[in-house]
Design a protein around this motif. Structure first.
Motif, PDB file in Angstrom:
ATOM      1  N   GLY A 166       0.913  -1.281   0.026  1.00  0.00           N
ATOM      2  CA  GLY A 166       0.221   0.062  -0.107  1.00  0.00           C
ATOM      3  C   GLY A 166       0.963   1.316   0.132  1.00  0.00           C
ATOM      4  N   GLN A 167       2.203   1.288   0.053  1.00  0.00           N
ATOM      5  CA  GLN A 167       2.935   2.232  -0.029  1.00  0.00           C
ATOM      6  C   GLN A 167       3.089   2.833  -1.406  1.00  0.00           C
ATOM      7  OE1 GLN A 167       6.329   2.510   2.591  1.00  0.00           O
ATOM      8  NE2 GLN A 167       5.455   0.647   3.614  1.00  0.00           N
ATOM      9  N   ILE A 168       2.174   4.072  -1.600  1.00  0.00           N
ATOM     10  CA  ILE A 168       2.256   4.383  -3.038  1.00  0.00           C
ATOM     11  C   ILE A 168       3.763   4.743  -3.327  1.00  0.00           C
ATOM     12  CG2 ILE A 168       1.142   6.133  -4.572  1.00  0.00           C
ATOM     13  CD1 ILE A 168      -0.843   4.210  -3.639  1.00  0.00           C
ATOM     14  N   GLY A 169       4.466   5.531  -2.530  1.00  0.00           N
ATOM     15  CA  GLY A 169       6.023   5.743  -3.270  1.00  0.00           C
ATOM     16  C   GLY A 169       6.670   4.565  -3.677  1.00  0.00           C
ATOM     17  N   LEU A 170       6.452   3.352  -3.214  1.00  0.00           N
ATOM     18  CA  LEU A 170       7.073   2.193  -3.563  1.00  0.00           C
ATOM     19  C   LEU A 170       6.551   1.844  -4.990  1.00  0.00           C
ATOM     20  CD1 LEU A 170       7.630   0.176  -0.464  1.00  0.00           C
ATOM     21  CD2 LEU A 170       9.364   1.663  -1.601  1.00  0.00           C
ATOM     22  N   VAL A 171       5.055   1.936  -4.931  1.00  0.00           N
ATOM     23  CA  VAL A 171       4.378   1.550  -6.209  1.00  0.00           C
ATOM     24  C   VAL A 171       4.911   2.320  -7.511  1.00  0.00           C
ATOM     25  CG1 VAL A 171       2.076   1.509  -7.382  1.00  0.00           C
ATOM     26  CG2 VAL A 171       2.380   0.929  -5.004  1.00  0.00           C
ATOM     27  N   LEU A 172       5.045   3.859  -7.112  1.00  0.00           N
ATOM     28  CA  LEU A 172       5.356   4.797  -8.393  1.00  0.00           C
ATOM     29  C   LEU A 172       6.881   4.353  -8.743  1.00  0.00           C
ATOM     30  CD1 LEU A 172       4.293   8.087  -6.572  1.00  0.00           C
ATOM     31  CD2 LEU A 172       3.362   6.771  -8.519  1.00  0.00           C
ATOM     32  N   GLU A 173       7.799   3.951  -7.510  1.00  0.00           N
ATOM     33  CA  GLU A 173       9.052   3.642  -8.097  1.00  0.00           C
ATOM     34  C   GLU A 173       9.079   2.329  -8.820  1.00  0.00           C
ATOM     35  OE1 GLU A 173      12.402   2.463  -5.246  1.00  0.00           O
ATOM     36  OE2 GLU A 173      11.748   4.550  -4.585  1.00  0.00           O
ATOM     37  N   ALA A 174       8.455   1.526  -8.503  1.00  0.00           N
ATOM     38  CA  ALA A 174       8.197   0.064  -8.991  1.00  0.00           C
ATOM     39  C   ALA A 174       7.651   0.011 -10.552  1.00  0.00           C
ATOM     40  CB  ALA A 174       7.473  -1.117  -8.076  1.00  0.00           C
ATOM     41  N   LEU A 175       6.542   0.643 -10.514  1.00  0.00           N
ATOM     42  CA  LEU A 175       5.972   1.072 -12.097  1.00  0.00           C
ATOM     43  C   LEU A 175       6.668   1.966 -12.779  1.00  0.00           C
ATOM     44  CD1 LEU A 175       2.182   0.385 -11.109  1.00  0.00           C
ATOM     45  CD2 LEU A 175       3.775  -1.300 -11.753  1.00  0.00           C
ATOM     46  N   GLN A 176       7.628   2.829 -12.208  1.00  0.00           N
ATOM     47  CA  GLN A 176       8.136   3.856 -12.816  1.00  0.00           C
ATOM     48  C   GLN A 176       7.120   4.708 -13.500  1.00  0.00           C
ATOM     49  OE1 GLN A 176      11.756   2.804 -14.793  1.00  0.00           O
ATOM     50  NE2 GLN A 176      11.588   0.910 -13.786  1.00  0.00           N
ATOM     51  N   VAL A 177       6.203   5.187 -12.959  1.00  0.00           N
ATOM     52  CA  VAL A 177       5.074   5.962 -13.456  1.00  0.00           C
ATOM     53  C   VAL A 177       4.778   7.193 -12.653  1.00  0.00           C
ATOM     54  CG1 VAL A 177       3.345   4.833 -12.035  1.00  0.00           C
ATOM     55  CG2 VAL A 177       2.708   5.715 -14.214  1.00  0.00           C
ATOM     56  N   ASN A 178       4.500   8.168 -13.367  1.00  0.00           N
ATOM     57  CA  ASN A 178       4.122   9.544 -12.667  1.00  0.00           C
ATOM     58  C   ASN A 178       3.160   9.366 -11.573  1.00  0.00           C
ATOM     59  OD1 ASN A 178       2.511  12.070 -12.308  1.00  0.00           O
ATOM     60  ND2 ASN A 178       4.477  12.716 -13.467  1.00  0.00           N
ATOM     61  N   ARG A 179       3.329  10.244 -10.459  1.00  0.00           N
ATOM     62  CA  ARG A 179       2.417  10.056  -9.384  1.00  0.00           C
ATOM     63  C   ARG A 179       1.067  10.351  -9.745  1.00  0.00           C
ATOM     64  NH1 ARG A 179      -1.285  12.836  -6.697  1.00  0.00           N
ATOM     65  NH2 ARG A 179       0.018  14.830  -7.043  1.00  0.00           N
ATOM     66  N   ARG A 180       0.857  11.685 -10.707  1.00  0.00           N
ATOM     67  CA  ARG A 180      -0.353  11.968 -11.109  1.00  0.00           C
ATOM     68  C   ARG A 180      -1.111  11.153 -11.979  1.00  0.00           C
ATOM     69  NH1 ARG A 180      -4.256  12.803 -10.852  1.00  0.00           N
ATOM     70  NH2 ARG A 180      -5.253  14.961 -10.610  1.00  0.00           N
ATOM     71  N   THR A 181      -0.301  10.458 -12.718  1.00  0.00           N
ATOM     72  CA  THR A 181      -0.846   9.313 -13.690  1.00  0.00           C
ATOM     73  C   THR A 181      -1.473   8.075 -12.817  1.00  0.00           C
ATOM     74  OG1 THR A 181       0.816  10.168 -15.337  1.00  0.00           O
ATOM     75  CG2 THR A 181      -0.118   7.842 -15.736  1.00  0.00           C
ATOM     76  N   LEU A 182      -0.642   7.720 -12.060  1.00  0.00           N
ATOM     77  CA  LEU A 182      -0.956   6.600 -11.273  1.00  0.00           C
ATOM     78  C   LEU A 182      -2.493   6.831 -10.499  1.00  0.00           C
ATOM     79  CD1 LEU A 182      -0.635   3.767 -10.117  1.00  0.00           C
ATOM     80  CD2 LEU A 182       0.353   4.638  -8.101  1.00  0.00           C
ATOM     81  N   ASN A 183      -2.419   8.121 -10.010  1.00  0.00           N
ATOM     82  CA  ASN A 183      -3.797   8.426  -9.148  1.00  0.00           C
ATOM     83  C   ASN A 183      -4.852   8.386 -10.187  1.00  0.00           C
ATOM     84  OD1 ASN A 183      -1.969  10.478  -6.946  1.00  0.00           O
ATOM     85  ND2 ASN A 183      -3.222   8.748  -6.499  1.00  0.00           N
TER      86      ASN A 183
END
Lengths: 202, 202
Positions: A166-183
């Motif tokens: 659930g740690q979004i920071g890690l998810v962003l890193e793992a998926l290498q995707v922009n935070r705004r895009t992920l949201n």
DNA sequence: TACTTTTAGGCAATAATTTGCCTATCAATA
DNA sequence: TATTGATAGGCAAATTATTGCCTAAAAGTA
């Protein structure tokens, strides 16, 4: 967290002793096991139960593990398969991996190693994800390309979230995707972080 | 059909003799070869030329073939990689295949076998569908979301084309996608209808 | 309480995709 | 040869996606 359906492993080997020892060990570690001493029996067990992971010997008397895996894939195209074998030839290992094996272990199997591999699978592919996985895995041929791709994307994102606990920071890193895009994607695909993590307040 | 640019293979090994012998053989068979005697050189060559296929030794003095492949994948996520090695450990082979290797050959390499593997790759861009499948299914967790989704989309489109035996009209119907969109995607994803169907007039 | 960290939505500029319309090529065939 | 059907590319308008910047709520911590 939430109550998860336990992982159900199908263990296939023609050696009864191997079946006994490893299934006992896995059960001690909260993993449900169904055993089969031949590929024919194994395929039958797959019809009867909703198997999560297949662990199979490569060499068996009648049909070998590769053929069994091919059969198994017909009904469950993306089911994770772990092979094991002693004295495996390079071509066997390559064939197994080409079939999409998750792991190839050398015999005798180190129980802890097996447990570790299964644990990794639970985290990444299964657990609370089973629904989402089915959503793209089972999405039949007749669905539009766009839908199927989105289902896969949803599955990937959900996987990453569960893996990162659930740690979004890690998810962003793992998926290498922009935070705004992920949201945006999460919102569009109907992904809820809280629900995924079994938030009881949902 | 149309005139294709010949396949360009990057051959990587620290053994000059191996480089010489195999590159000669491949060139005799109408395959362009660029050689590199280290992974550093190889990465540089990849920047300079548009490599189609990588053929690399697993064991090399400085960095090993796995690390090199990981580096290479950063710039070319789906490039087909063929590994070869003598006395390979099971874990090495598994690691190589997990990286999405197309094939793993034992040293000494049988030139005809190498040629055959390359030939198969030429026929369908990423080799058979199973390899393409691997490209998305096995595309390791560390790859960006975008790449993994694209790999899956590519796999779906290739599957549909093969299933429809190359009849684009049927593909459009099956995937329920706009004709113009499909053409664009195919072009962008490097999908060749002719290659998929094993067009020999290339 | 005050401060920091993590998460997430609004908005707008920019980039990419989708799609319809038009044209073109190629192969088969009347 | 002329025609037809299937496949593709060019172009541009419409739509959608991406992303940086801003704000803000919620949770954790000093």
């Amino acid at each position: 967290m939430e109550v998860k359906k336990p992982t159900l492993v199908l263990l296939v080997d023609d050696d009864i002793d191997v079946l006994g020892a490893h299934s006992r060990f896995l059960r001690l570690n909260d993993i449900d096991v169904i055993v089969a001493e031949s590929s024919a029996t194994a395929l039958q067990r797959m019809q009867e139960s909703d198997i999560d992971i297949i662990v199979t010997d490569l060499r068996m008397p009648e049909s070998n593990g590769i053929e069994f895996a091919q059969q198994a894939r017909l009904s469950r195209p993306l089911i994770p398969i772990i092979f094991f074998s002693g004295y495996a030839q390079v071509r066997d290992i390559v064939a197994a991996m080409k079939l999409g094996a998750v792991e190839f272990l050398e015999k005798p199997i180190d129980p802890d190693e097996l447990l570790e591999v299964i644990g990794a699978l639970q985290k990444s592919h299964y657990g609370s994800l089973s629904n989402s996985r089915k959503a793209f895995d089972g999405l039949a041929d007749e669905y539009p390309l766009r839908m199927r791709v989105l289902a896969y994307e949803k599955y990937l994102i959900e996987s990453a979230i569960v893996q990162s606990n659930g740690q979004i920071g890690l998810v962003l890193e793992a998926l290498q995707v922009n935070r705004r895009t992920l949201n945006d994607k999460m919102s569009k695909l109907g992904i809820s972080r809280d629900a995924l993590l079994g938030d009881t307040n949902q």
